[in-house]
Design an enzyme around this catalytic site. Structure first.
Site, PDB file in Angstrom:
ATOM      1  N   ASP A  12       1.030  -1.147  -0.080  1.00 41.26           N
ATOM      2  CA  ASP A  12      -0.242  -0.049   0.098  1.00 41.26           C
ATOM      3  C   ASP A  12       1.021   1.359   0.008  1.00 41.26           C
ATOM      4  O   ASP A  12       1.690   1.496   0.995  1.00 41.26           O
ATOM      5  CB  ASP A  12      -0.867  -0.101   1.347  1.00 41.26           C
ATOM      6  CG  ASP A  12      -2.114   1.055   1.256  1.00 41.26           C
ATOM      7  OD1 ASP A  12      -2.163   1.816   0.175  1.00 41.26           O
ATOM      8  OD2 ASP A  12      -2.852   0.919   2.026  1.00 41.26           O
ATOM      9  N   ASP A 106      -2.571   2.560  -6.236  1.00 38.70           N
ATOM     10  CA  ASP A 106      -1.669   2.564  -5.060  1.00 38.70           C
ATOM     11  C   ASP A 106      -1.685   1.259  -4.230  1.00 38.70           C
ATOM     12  O   ASP A 106      -0.968   1.458  -3.013  1.00 38.70           O
ATOM     13  CB  ASP A 106      -1.750   3.897  -4.388  1.00 38.70           C
ATOM     14  CG  ASP A 106      -3.491   3.926  -3.784  1.00 38.70           C
ATOM     15  OD1 ASP A 106      -3.927   2.970  -4.056  1.00 38.70           O
ATOM     16  OD2 ASP A 106      -3.698   4.775  -2.825  1.00 38.70           O
ATOM     17  N   GLU A 107      -2.127   0.209  -4.709  1.00 40.96           N
ATOM     18  CA  GLU A 107      -2.323  -0.985  -3.843  1.00 40.96           C
ATOM     19  C   GLU A 107      -2.355  -2.029  -4.796  1.00 40.96           C
ATOM     20  O   GLU A 107      -2.928  -2.186  -5.809  1.00 40.96           O
ATOM     21  CB  GLU A 107      -3.693  -0.701  -3.092  1.00 40.96           C
ATOM     22  CG  GLU A 107      -3.985  -1.887  -2.092  1.00 40.96           C
ATOM     23  CD  GLU A 107      -5.363  -1.422  -1.620  1.00 40.96           C
ATOM     24  OE1 GLU A 107      -5.829  -2.441  -0.714  1.00 40.96           O
ATOM     25  OE2 GLU A 107      -5.966  -0.596  -1.713  1.00 40.96           O
TER      26      GLU A 107
END
Length: 348
Positions: A12, A106-107
């Protein structure tokens, strides 16, 4: 023959959009920054930790964020730049495994069960990935390592920002035991209150209820609660998974009797959905918006609208019409989108 224990990493990125802008503009971390303005009403997509100390959060209206933090520096999002950055980071992941499931820009989840890097240690692989992201991209990431996606995700939240936590298989039970029930997937305010009334506040306390009782009380959600409370999750890491739709739905402990009450809740929910769509890099793929309401007498109504983009103004207009058609208090609200490639699908 015993089943091979999986090794799953959840990565993350820390306040991804804001971190990119801070890097590119050479801004110090002490300046409160928000990336916002995802539509005409101005919603915060993300903010740095300096802004969070003032109470600024993602999905919050920019106007409210400025009231909380008058010195807030608001930067318009540059989705093409964030997309390129995300692709560069995913290329780092694929140096270690091809089993990479992006959840958003973003993950991501990584399955490194069969990886030979770092002596096969998932913990060391996660450290190496985070080091390479910093060395090559000058961005920080948090990581969680566990035997399944559920545990890896929970572990990545344990040491944010720029931290890492590993839960070995033999420690899963103890790790999950003390988690507040609201940390489990699908536990919203109404279900949390029902569990509290049963004297259940942690996952460990939830284990006291057998599967048949949880199923009897909560249906399919009871099965999910049982598995999560025991740290079980057999979902695979899909390297080519693409969601057909996204939605947010909430049942309220008290009936919403006026439009102003519905509007306040829906603005929050729609803002959160808008941020999720942006993080998934699918703002330009929205095909339909769907609004669903259930009255206090359990009558469900739904309204759908074709649109080229997700707009809070469109959502509010649709919702007001639907609320007027309901003609009574509302107990449940759902707002969702169907993406262009899945136009034949249905809202969750």
């Amino acid at each position: 023959m015993s089943k091979q224990v999986r090794k799953i990493i959840h990565i993350d990125m820390d306040c991804f959009f804001a971190a990119i802008e801070m890097r590119d503009r050479d801004l110090p971390s002490s300046i409160p920054i928000a990336v916002g303005g995802l539509d005409g009403r101005g919603v915060v997509a993300t903010c740095n930790y300096a802004a969070r100390r003032y109470g600024v959060r993602s999905a919050m209206p920019v106007a409210h964020a400025r009231r909380l933090c008058p010195s807030l520096c608001v930067i318009s999002p540059d989705m093409s730049k964030y997309r390129e950055e995300s692709l560069a980071i995913r290329s780092i992941f694929r140096r270690f495994t091809e089993l990479v499931e992006p959840v958003s820009l973003d993950e991501a989840y990584l399955d490194v069960t069969g990886a030979r890097h770092c002596g096969g240690s998932a913990t060391h692989i996660a450290y190496q990935i985070r080091y390479l992201i910093w060395r090559e991209r000058r961005l920080t990431a948090s990581a969680g390592v566990g035997p399944n996606k559920l545990i890896a995700k929970l572990a990545s939240d344990w040491c944010k920002p720029n931290g890492q936590f590993t839960v070995p298989p033999q420690e899963v039970s103890g790790f999950v035991e003390l988690l507040p029930i609201e940390r489990l997937r699908g536990v919203g305010p109404v279900l949390r209150e029902k569990l509290h009334q049963l004297g259940i506040f942690t996952a460990g306390e939830l284990r006291r209820l057998p599967l048949h009782e949880l199923t009897q009380r909560f249906g399919k959600m009871g099965v999910s609660l049982y598995k999560q409370a025991h740290g079980m999750d057999d979902r695979p890491v899909h390297a080519h998974r693409e969601r057909k739709q996204m939605s947010h739905e909430q049942t309220f402990p008290m009936d919403l009797t006026t439009w102003s009450m519905v509007e306040a809740e829906l603005q929050r929910m729609a803002g959160e959905l808008l941020v999720d769509i942006a993080r998934a890099d699918r703002l330009d793929q929205v095909y339909q918006v769907v609004i669903r309401m259930r009255s206090a007498h359990f009558e469900t109504r739904q309204k759908m609208c074709r649109t080229e983009q997700f707009s809070l103004d469109v959502v509010m207009s649709m919702a007001k019409q639907l609320f007027n058609e309901c003609g009574e208090a509302v107990r449940l609200i759902g707002v969702g989108v169907i993406f262009a490639k899945a136009a034949g699908g249905r809202i969750c």
